[in-house]
Scaffold this motif. Structure first.
Motif, mmCIF file in Angstrom:
data_model
loop_
_atom_site.group_PDB
_atom_site.id
_atom_site.type_symbol
_atom_site.label_atom_id
_atom_site.label_comp_id
_atom_site.label_asym_id
_atom_site.label_seq_id
_atom_site.Cartn_x
_atom_site.Cartn_y
_atom_site.Cartn_z
ATOM 1 N N CYS A 6 -11.724 46.624 19.639
ATOM 2 C CA CYS A 6 -12.876 46.539 18.741
ATOM 3 C C CYS A 6 -13.790 45.440 19.249
ATOM 4 N N VAL A 7 -15.058 45.759 19.344
ATOM 5 C CA VAL A 7 -16.062 44.765 19.684
ATOM 6 C C VAL A 7 -16.905 44.569 18.438
ATOM 7 N N PHE A 8 -17.050 43.322 18.024
ATOM 8 C CA PHE A 8 -17.731 43.019 16.777
ATOM 9 C C PHE A 8 -19.170 42.545 16.982
ATOM 10 N N LEU A 9 -19.636 42.620 18.225
ATOM 11 C CA LEU A 9 -20.982 42.175 18.549
ATOM 12 C C LEU A 9 -21.431 42.882 19.825
ATOM 13 N N GLN A 10 -22.658 43.333 19.845
ATOM 14 C CA GLN A 10 -23.194 43.940 21.064
ATOM 15 C C GLN A 10 -23.684 42.819 21.981
ATOM 16 N N PRO A 11 -23.066 42.630 23.151
ATOM 17 C CA PRO A 11 -23.494 41.536 24.028
ATOM 18 C C PRO A 11 -24.874 41.794 24.633
ATOM 19 N N ALA A 12 -25.520 40.710 25.025
ATOM 20 C CA ALA A 12 -26.878 40.793 25.568
ATOM 21 C C ALA A 12 -26.905 41.303 26.999
ATOM 22 N N ALA B 179 -11.235 41.657 11.862
ATOM 23 C CA ALA B 179 -12.592 41.942 11.384
ATOM 24 C C ALA B 179 -13.093 40.824 10.467
ATOM 25 N N HIS B 180 -12.216 40.282 9.641
ATOM 26 C CA HIS B 180 -12.599 39.175 8.761
ATOM 27 C C HIS B 180 -12.966 37.935 9.581
ATOM 28 N N ARG B 181 -12.144 37.605 10.568
ATOM 29 C CA ARG B 181 -12.440 36.459 11.439
ATOM 30 C C ARG B 181 -13.726 36.690 12.212
ATOM 31 N N ALA B 182 -14.012 37.916 12.560
ATOM 32 C CA ALA B 182 -15.228 38.227 13.327
ATOM 33 C C ALA B 182 -16.485 37.922 12.519
ATOM 34 N N GLN B 183 -16.425 38.058 11.199
ATOM 35 C CA GLN B 183 -17.597 37.731 10.373
ATOM 36 C C GLN B 183 -17.941 36.250 10.500
ATOM 37 N N LEU B 184 -16.953 35.395 10.396
ATOM 38 C CA LEU B 184 -17.172 33.962 10.565
ATOM 39 C C LEU B 184 -17.578 33.656 12.005
ATOM 40 N N ALA B 185 -16.925 34.296 12.957
ATOM 41 C CA ALA B 185 -17.227 34.076 14.367
ATOM 42 C C ALA B 185 -18.669 34.456 14.694
ATOM 43 N N ALA C 275 -14.128 45.130 26.341
ATOM 44 C CA ALA C 275 -14.148 46.515 25.839
ATOM 45 C C ALA C 275 -14.438 47.518 26.937
ATOM 46 N N ASP C 276 -15.065 47.076 28.007
ATOM 47 C CA ASP C 276 -15.306 47.967 29.133
ATOM 48 C C ASP C 276 -14.029 48.196 29.940
ATOM 49 N N MET C 277 -13.080 47.285 29.802
ATOM 50 C CA MET C 277 -11.799 47.412 30.486
ATOM 51 C C MET C 277 -10.776 48.159 29.629
ATOM 52 N N ASP C 278 -10.898 48.010 28.315
ATOM 53 C CA ASP C 278 -9.962 48.648 27.390
ATOM 54 C C ASP C 278 -10.769 49.186 26.206
ATOM 55 N N GLU C 279 -11.032 50.472 26.213
ATOM 56 C CA GLU C 279 -11.893 51.086 25.199
ATOM 57 C C GLU C 279 -11.281 51.085 23.803
ATOM 58 N N SER C 280 -10.005 50.755 23.698
ATOM 59 C CA SER C 280 -9.378 50.721 22.378
ATOM 60 C C SER C 280 -9.673 49.417 21.633
ATOM 61 N N LEU D 200 -13.196 35.960 19.771
ATOM 62 C CA LEU D 200 -12.894 36.672 18.530
ATOM 63 C C LEU D 200 -13.845 37.839 18.281
ATOM 64 N N LEU D 201 -15.032 37.781 18.856
ATOM 65 C CA LEU D 201 -15.985 38.891 18.734
ATOM 66 C C LEU D 201 -15.715 39.989 19.761
ATOM 67 N N GLY D 202 -14.813 39.716 20.699
ATOM 68 C CA GLY D 202 -14.427 40.720 21.684
ATOM 69 C C GLY D 202 -15.354 40.851 22.870
ATOM 70 N N VAL D 203 -16.217 39.863 23.089
ATOM 71 C CA VAL D 203 -17.175 39.981 24.195
ATOM 72 C C VAL D 203 -16.807 39.130 25.402
ATOM 73 N N HIS D 204 -15.774 38.271 25.259
ATOM 74 C CA HIS D 204 -15.339 37.430 26.375
ATOM 75 C C HIS D 204 -13.834 37.300 26.401
ATOM 76 N N TYR D 205 -13.320 37.126 27.612
ATOM 77 C CA TYR D 205 -11.922 36.773 27.821
ATOM 78 C C TYR D 205 -11.771 35.256 27.677
ATOM 79 N N PRO D 206 -10.560 34.767 27.412
ATOM 80 C CA PRO D 206 -10.368 33.312 27.342
ATOM 81 C C PRO D 206 -10.795 32.570 28.611
ATOM 82 N N SER D 207 -10.544 33.123 29.788
ATOM 83 C CA SER D 207 -10.939 32.415 31.012
ATOM 84 C C SER D 207 -12.461 32.358 31.183
ATOM 85 N N ASP D 208 -13.195 33.303 30.591
ATOM 86 C CA ASP D 208 -14.660 33.230 30.598
ATOM 87 C C ASP D 208 -15.119 31.975 29.866
#
Length: 167
Positions: A90-96, A19-25, A83-88, A140-148
């Motif tokens: 945390c997503v730190f940003l609502q994607p567009a 969560a702390h890293r997500a603020q900077l991210a 987050a759509d694949m694993d509901e557990s 880090l915001l939880g909206v993309h996988y590394p391969s994305d």
């Protein structure tokens, strides 16, 4: 690939300081939203009398290729967000939008980084580092996988190089 991506993002997002890293991210990700690139293009166009117009034209062409390409790929591949694949998770940003592959933020950042490297090699390292941070921020915001991020980087670089062919 999806299994490795899922393991990586789950590990990152379940770290104690996620969560702390997500603020900077979030701040880095906001810089990758688009207005920053418009501002940078305009500043370069106005300040560099020798190459600024060429840079601006290459950027317009590159982004004119990148935006429809990433949107078409997202809607063709339709890879769900982490987050759509694993509901557990945390997503730190609502994607567009709904889909994650490829990362449009990363593609846009790599368009700019590649153009900076072509036109202003002295700034290439800083531009590339910034583009990589934008991509990392999206993970880090939880909206993309590394391969994305990898796909977005490749798409952005290719579109930038294509843009330079027309100036």
């Amino acid at each position: 690939m999806t299994a490795a991506d899922t393991r990586a993002i789950c590990w990152l997002l379940r770290q104690p300081r996620a969560a702390h890293r997500a603020q900077l991210a979030r701040g880095i990700s906001r810089l990758g939203d688009g207005p920053f690139y418009v501002f940078l293009i305009l500043v370069i166009w106005l300040l560099d009398r020798a190459h600024g117009a060429q840079f601006a034209l290459a950027a317009v062409i590159a982004y004119g290729l990148e935006v429809p390409a990433f949107m078409a790929l997202k809607n063709l591949i339709k890879r769900p967000r982490p987050a759509d694949m694993d509901e557990s998770l945390c997503v730190f940003l609502q994607p567009a939008d709904r889909f994650s592959f490829p990362s449009g933020h990363t593609a846009a950042a790599f368009v700019m980084a590649t153009l900076m490297g072509v036109f202003y090699p002295v700034a290439a390292t800083v531009a590339l580092a910034f583009a990589m941070l934008v991509g990392l921020s999206r993970v880090l915001l939880g909206v993309h996988y590394p391969s994305d991020i990898g796909a977005g980087a490749l798409l952005g670089a290719v579109c930038a190089l294509a843009g330079t062919l027309f100036v």
